[in-house]
Scaffold this motif. Structure first.
Motif, PDB file in Angstrom:
ATOM      1  N   VAL A 111      66.274  29.396 -37.707  1.00 23.33           N
ATOM      2  CA  VAL A 111      66.303  28.221 -38.564  1.00 23.33           C
ATOM      3  C   VAL A 111      65.674  28.611 -39.905  1.00 23.33           C
ATOM      4  CG1 VAL A 111      65.370  25.886 -38.845  1.00 23.33           C
ATOM      5  CG2 VAL A 111      66.228  26.625 -36.627  1.00 23.33           C
ATOM      6  N   VAL A 112      66.226  28.072 -40.996  1.00 27.16           N
ATOM      7  CA  VAL A 112      65.661  28.283 -42.328  1.00 27.16           C
ATOM      8  C   VAL A 112      64.415  27.402 -42.457  1.00 27.16           C
ATOM      9  CG1 VAL A 112      66.142  28.104 -44.813  1.00 27.16           C
ATOM     10  CG2 VAL A 112      67.947  28.797 -43.230  1.00 27.16           C
ATOM     11  N   GLU A 113      63.485  27.810 -43.329  1.00 22.36           N
ATOM     12  CA  GLU A 113      62.164  27.187 -43.362  1.00 22.36           C
ATOM     13  C   GLU A 113      62.137  25.680 -43.575  1.00 22.36           C
ATOM     14  OE1 GLU A 113      59.248  27.909 -46.661  1.00 22.36           O
ATOM     15  OE2 GLU A 113      60.877  29.121 -47.445  1.00 22.36           O
ATOM     16  N   ASP A 114      63.123  25.092 -44.238  1.00 22.18           N
ATOM     17  CA  ASP A 114      63.088  23.645 -44.411  1.00 22.18           C
ATOM     18  C   ASP A 114      63.573  22.901 -43.163  1.00 22.18           C
ATOM     19  OD1 ASP A 114      65.824  23.958 -44.437  1.00 22.18           O
ATOM     20  OD2 ASP A 114      66.125  23.108 -46.423  1.00 22.18           O
ATOM     21  N   GLY A 115      64.035  23.665 -42.159  1.00 19.82           N
ATOM     22  CA  GLY A 115      64.438  23.059 -40.894  1.00 19.82           C
ATOM     23  C   GLY A 115      65.795  22.389 -40.921  1.00 19.82           C
ATOM     24  N   ILE A 162      61.010  31.386 -37.946  1.00 18.80           N
ATOM     25  CA  ILE A 162      61.910  30.816 -38.955  1.00 18.80           C
ATOM     26  C   ILE A 162      62.095  31.839 -40.068  1.00 18.80           C
ATOM     27  CG2 ILE A 162      61.284  28.418 -38.512  1.00 18.80           C
ATOM     28  CD1 ILE A 162      59.525  28.580 -41.090  1.00 18.80           C
ATOM     29  N   PHE A 163      63.154  31.665 -40.859  1.00 23.65           N
ATOM     30  CA  PHE A 163      63.336  32.459 -42.071  1.00 23.65           C
ATOM     31  C   PHE A 163      62.796  31.675 -43.252  1.00 23.65           C
ATOM     32  CE2 PHE A 163      67.055  34.725 -40.020  1.00 23.65           C
ATOM     33  CZ  PHE A 163      66.446  35.971 -40.017  1.00 23.65           C
ATOM     34  N   ASN A 211      66.753  24.119 -32.979  1.00 28.79           N
ATOM     35  CA  ASN A 211      67.003  22.755 -33.440  1.00 28.79           C
ATOM     36  C   ASN A 211      66.843  22.681 -34.945  1.00 28.79           C
ATOM     37  OD1 ASN A 211      67.404  21.943 -30.843  1.00 28.79           O
ATOM     38  ND2 ASN A 211      65.427  20.966 -30.610  1.00 28.79           N
ATOM     39  N   ILE A 212      67.711  21.909 -35.582  1.00 25.87           N
ATOM     40  CA  ILE A 212      67.570  21.670 -37.018  1.00 25.87           C
ATOM     41  C   ILE A 212      67.473  20.173 -37.252  1.00 25.87           C
ATOM     42  CG2 ILE A 212      68.663  23.807 -37.764  1.00 25.87           C
ATOM     43  CD1 ILE A 212      71.190  22.296 -38.299  1.00 25.87           C
ATOM     44  N   GLU A 213      66.675  19.806 -38.248  1.00 20.07           N
ATOM     45  CA  GLU A 213      66.369  18.400 -38.493  1.00 20.07           C
ATOM     46  C   GLU A 213      67.593  17.568 -38.846  1.00 20.07           C
ATOM     47  OE1 GLU A 213      63.379  18.357 -41.495  1.00 20.07           O
ATOM     48  OE2 GLU A 213      61.979  19.507 -40.286  1.00 20.07           O
ATOM     49  N   SER A 214      68.508  18.129 -39.607  1.00 18.84           N
ATOM     50  CA  SER A 214      69.631  17.326 -40.096  1.00 18.84           C
ATOM     51  C   SER A 214      70.552  16.858 -38.976  1.00 18.84           C
ATOM     52  CB  SER A 214      70.439  18.108 -41.136  1.00 18.84           C
ATOM     53  OG  SER A 214      71.015  19.251 -40.540  1.00 18.84           O
ATOM     54  N   GLU A 215      70.535  17.567 -37.852  1.00 18.82           N
ATOM     55  CA  GLU A 215      71.386  17.134 -36.752  1.00 18.82           C
ATOM     56  C   GLU A 215      70.801  15.925 -36.035  1.00 18.82           C
ATOM     57  OE1 GLU A 215      73.543  21.265 -35.408  1.00 18.82           O
ATOM     58  OE2 GLU A 215      71.634  20.764 -34.502  1.00 18.82           O
ATOM     59  N   GLY A 216      69.480  15.804 -36.060  1.00 17.95           N
ATOM     60  CA  GLY A 216      68.841  14.679 -35.415  1.00 17.95           C
ATOM     61  C   GLY A 216      69.133  14.622 -33.933  1.00 17.95           C
TER      62      GLY A 216
END
Length: 167
Positions: free
Chosen positions: A49-53, A73-74, A108-113
Motif C-alpha cells: 500500500v502507498v503511504e496515504d493508504g 508501506i511504500f 487494505n486501502i482506505e478508498s475501498e472502504g
C-alpha cells in the motif's frame, strides 16, 4: 521529492488505476509476480500500500524486517516504511517485508472502504479498462484538438492575400 511522481500518483489514484492493483495473496502468486517483475541485485519484489493508504503498487526494493503489529508501506520517496495495524489479522510476529502476503489485512486501502473479504470481491471488477480508457481518451482528444488549433493558426498565418495574386 519529485513533484512529477506525486502528480502521477494523484492522477492514477483519482481515476482508480493504482487502487485496482491486487497484490498476491499467497506464496505461489507472489513468486509468479516476482519472476515477472525481474528485480536486480539485492532488491526483491514487493507489492504494498502507498503511504496515504489509498492505493497499492509494485516495486523492487531491498527487503526489511517488519515488527509485529505493523504493516509495510511504500513512501512517496520510494522507501519501505511501516504503519501500525489495529485490525483483525494484523501481523503477530516479525516478518520480512517481502512476506507481507501472509497478512492480507496489510493490503487494505482506505478508498475501498472494505475489509479483506470486500477486496477479494473486487478481484472480479472488470472496470480497469474503463478506468484507463477514459483518461487516455480524454488526453487523446486534447492532443487532437491542440493539433487542429495549431494547423488552423498556421494556415491563417500563411494564407496568401488577393494582392499576392494580382501582382
Amino acid at each position: 521529492m519529485d513533484s512529477f511522481k506525486i502528480l502521477l500518483v494523484m492522477i492514477f489514484q483519482t481515476v482508480g488505476v493504482l487502487s485496482t492493483l491486487n497484490c498476491p495473496l499467497n506464496e505461489t502468486e507472489w513468486k509468479v509476480k516476482s519472476k515477472a517483475k525481474v528485480c536486480q541485485g539485492s532488491d526483491v519484489y514487493h507489492c504494498l500500500v502507498v503511504e496515504d493508504g489509498k492505493a497499492r503498487t509494485e516495486k523492487c526494493k531491498e527487503k526489511t524486517l517488519i515488527m509485529n503489529g505493523y504493516c509495510p508501506i511504500f513512501t512517496y520517496d520510494d522507501y519501505i516504511h511501516w504503519k501500525i495495524c489495529n485490525k483483525t489479522g494484523c501481523p503477530n510476529k516479525h516478518f520480512p517485508s517481502d512476506e507481507v502476503y501472509k497478512f492480507p489485512v496489510c493490503f487494505n486501502i482506505e478508498s475501498e472502504g472494505k475489509d479483506f473479504l470486500g477486496r477479494l470481491e473486487s478481484r472480479q471488477d472488470n472496470t480497469l479498462p474503463l478506468k484507463i480508457g477514459i483518461p487516455v481518451g480524454i488526453i487523446a482528444a486534447l492532443v487532437v484538438a491542440a493539433i487542429i488549433v495549431i494547423v488552423v493558426m498556421k494556415k491563417r498565418r500563411y494564407t496568401p492575400t488577393c494582392e499576392y495574386f494580382i501582382s
